[in-house]
Design a protein around this motif. Structure first.
Motif, PDB file in Angstrom:
ATOM      1  N   SER A 142       6.505   2.498   5.292  1.00 27.49           N
ATOM      2  CA  SER A 142       5.135   2.376   5.807  1.00 27.49           C
ATOM      3  C   SER A 142       4.192   2.926   4.758  1.00 27.49           C
ATOM      4  N   GLY A 143       3.038   2.317   4.652  1.00 32.39           N
ATOM      5  CA  GLY A 143       2.017   2.803   3.737  1.00 32.39           C
ATOM      6  C   GLY A 143       0.652   2.561   4.345  1.00 32.39           C
ATOM      7  N   VAL A 144      -0.300   3.413   4.002  1.00 35.76           N
ATOM      8  CA  VAL A 144      -1.674   3.224   4.489  1.00 35.76           C
ATOM      9  C   VAL A 144      -2.638   3.420   3.326  1.00 35.76           C
ATOM     10  N   ALA A 145      -3.713   2.673   3.353  1.00 34.61           N
ATOM     11  CA  ALA A 145      -4.766   2.853   2.350  1.00 34.61           C
ATOM     12  C   ALA A 145      -6.030   2.213   2.896  1.00 34.61           C
TER      13      ALA A 145
ATOM     14  N   VAL B 181       0.855  -1.203   0.000  1.00 38.27           N
ATOM     15  CA  VAL B 181       0.000   0.000   0.000  1.00 38.27           C
ATOM     16  C   VAL B 181       0.881   1.240   0.000  1.00 38.27           C
ATOM     17  N   SER B 182       0.395   2.262  -0.653  1.00 43.18           N
ATOM     18  CA  SER B 182       1.301   3.373  -0.923  1.00 43.18           C
ATOM     19  C   SER B 182       0.792   4.733  -0.461  1.00 43.18           C
ATOM     20  N   GLY B 183      -0.294   4.773   0.286  1.00 46.10           N
ATOM     21  CA  GLY B 183      -0.756   6.076   0.773  1.00 46.10           C
ATOM     22  C   GLY B 183       0.017   6.512   2.002  1.00 46.10           C
ATOM     23  N   GLY B 184      -0.139   7.792   2.355  1.00 47.64           N
ATOM     24  CA  GLY B 184       0.559   8.304   3.532  1.00 47.64           C
ATOM     25  C   GLY B 184      -0.377   9.177   4.340  1.00 47.64           C
TER      26      GLY B 184
ATOM     27  N   ASP C 102       3.479   9.665   0.313  1.00 45.45           N
ATOM     28  CA  ASP C 102       2.149   9.179  -0.079  1.00 45.45           C
ATOM     29  C   ASP C 102       2.161   8.625  -1.500  1.00 45.45           C
TER      30      ASP C 102
ATOM     31  N   SER D 108      -2.375   5.670  -4.971  1.00 35.70           N
ATOM     32  CA  SER D 108      -2.070   6.240  -3.659  1.00 35.70           C
ATOM     33  C   SER D 108      -3.343   6.292  -2.829  1.00 35.70           C
ATOM     34  N   ASN D 109      -3.215   6.867  -1.615  1.00 38.08           N
ATOM     35  CA  ASN D 109      -4.376   6.875  -0.734  1.00 38.08           C
ATOM     36  C   ASN D 109      -5.502   7.751  -1.273  1.00 38.08           C
TER      37      ASN D 109
ATOM     38  N   ILE E 115      -6.053  -0.469   5.800  1.00 42.78           N
ATOM     39  CA  ILE E 115      -4.883  -1.357   5.835  1.00 42.78           C
ATOM     40  C   ILE E 115      -3.601  -0.541   5.918  1.00 42.78           C
ATOM     41  N   GLY E 116      -2.710  -0.964   6.787  1.00 38.73           N
ATOM     42  CA  GLY E 116      -1.392  -0.353   6.856  1.00 38.73           C
ATOM     43  C   GLY E 116      -0.322  -1.423   6.737  1.00 38.73           C
ATOM     44  N   MET E 117       0.808  -1.032   6.167  1.00 42.15           N
ATOM     45  CA  MET E 117       1.942  -1.963   6.054  1.00 42.15           C
ATOM     46  C   MET E 117       3.202  -1.253   6.514  1.00 42.15           C
TER      47      MET E 117
ATOM     48  N   GLY F 197       0.161  12.450   7.221  1.00 42.49           N
ATOM     49  CA  GLY F 197      -0.458  11.516   8.161  1.00 42.49           C
ATOM     50  C   GLY F 197       0.549  10.617   8.853  1.00 42.49           C
ATOM     51  N   LEU F 198       1.416   9.982   8.092  1.00 40.28           N
ATOM     52  CA  LEU F 198       2.420   9.099   8.689  1.00 40.28           C
ATOM     53  C   LEU F 198       3.583   9.894   9.290  1.00 40.28           C
TER      54      LEU F 198
END
Lengths: 82, 249
Positions: free
Chosen positions: B150-153, A79-82, B128, B181-182, B156-158, B39-40
């Motif tokens: 780290s990534g979030v969407a 996953v690639s969002g932040g 992001d 992306s998110n 789910i986070g990784m 965010g992160l």
């Protein structure tokens, strides 16, 4: 031969299964396993190019052949969002 | 050079059996670079400043928008329109004046990333988009600097701690990485702070010489953790063959 594929994350949640059992022919590649997974669960088609697929805990080229006893795992894409 | 730590400030974490005064000292002497202050990145900067990491550099050229407030903990409505990196420097310096916080109002790209991460002990991913992550990965492996992806969407986070030469890099785990992306599927507000917490724990472990925990996947809606111990891929074009195409493209 039969091969077991462990599912990770939402693949496990959406399918309701921890593992899937597939019939694999000698010479089949990891792509075959991915194709079989998508055939059973077309909802994951858009992930196909990006799934994290490991063989014996190592990411491997999907053109690599599967052997009896190999441990396969399929996880959703990074996953690639932040 | 040994710096004195303020035992009163850290007394609760100094009581933790896994931790120690020597480890607090080690954190005090460490430098981290956080690429991305959203965010992160802002949550991770907050946690690492409170934990006592000695030097924290935050790189971001974005400004704070109303839509950032739901998933960040330091920004307020008064900060809207101001620069993320500068506001983080200002607020974190008030939280812990015994460490050095530096906001750098720039965007990390192939031309400046190696200079930005020069002499840092670890890089944190607060970006992001996958393009910058692949750039961080190249800079990390080329310069032998650990980083924590780290990534979030959605829900789910990784997270994955990456130590060049010892653990897989981000390109070991997937032959193709989606560029979505998110913005495609959003991010639930609570997720970035949890994933940032996991990211900071992996960061601290790496700074203290401990092994990271592989690829960690967390689903906030299902409250479900999973961990994958993927091995290094000898054929990986980045960490296996030392091809740094994202730095060179």
């Amino acid at each position: 031969m039969k091969i077991t594929i462990k599912l990770i994350g939402r693949y496990k949640d959406i399918t309701g299964k921890q593992e899937l059992l597939f019939d694999i022919l000698s010479g089949d590649t990891l792509w075959h396993a991915v194709d079989e997974f998508i055939k059973r669960y077309p909802v994951f088609e858009k992930d196909k190019q990006f799934m994290i697929v490991t063989k014996n805990n190592m990411f491997t080229n999907l053109n690599e052949k599967i052997k009896e006893g190999d441990n396969l795992t399929i996880a959703p894409p990074v996953v690639s969002g932040g | 050079m040994k710096q004195t730590i303020n035992k009163e400030r850290y007394k609760k974490q100094l009581l933790v059996p896994e931790f120690s005064e020597q480890k607090q000292q080690k954190l005090q002497q460490s430098t981290v670079v956080i690429i991305g202050g959203g965010g992160l990145g802002s949550n991770s900067a907050n946690l690492l400043a409170r934990t006592g990491v000695g030097t924290i550099k935050i790189i971001d050229d974005d400004i704070i928008e109303l839509s950032n407030l739901h998933r960040t903990s330091l920004f307020t409505e008064d900060d809207i329109g101001k620069t993320k990196s500068m506001i983080l420097e200002e607020k974190l310096s008030m939280i812990n004046s015994e460490i050095t916080i530096k906001g750098i109002n720039t965007k990390a790209d192939k031309n400046n990333i190696e200079e930005l991460v020069h002499k840092t002990d670890i890089i944190l991913d607060g970006t992001d988009n996958i393009k910058t992550r692949l750039l961080i990965n190249d800079a990390s492996v080329k310069n032998n600097i650990p980083w924590v992806y780290s990534g979030v969407a959605g829900t789910i986070g990784m997270t994955m701690g990456i130590i060049p030469g010892k653990t897989p890099c981000i390109r070991c785990i997937s032959q193709n990485i989606s560029s979505s992306s998110n913005s495609d599927q959003g991010t639930f507000s609570i997720l970035p702070s949890i994933v940032a917490s996991i990211q900071c724990m992996e960061t601290i472990k790496i700074l203290l010489g401990e092994k990271p925990s592989g690829l960690i996947i967390y689903d906030i809606w299902k409250q479900c953790f999973e961990q994958m111990n993927i091995q290094k891929n000898p054929a990986c074009s980045c960490c296996g063959k030392h091809s740094f195409e994202f730095l060179e493209e």
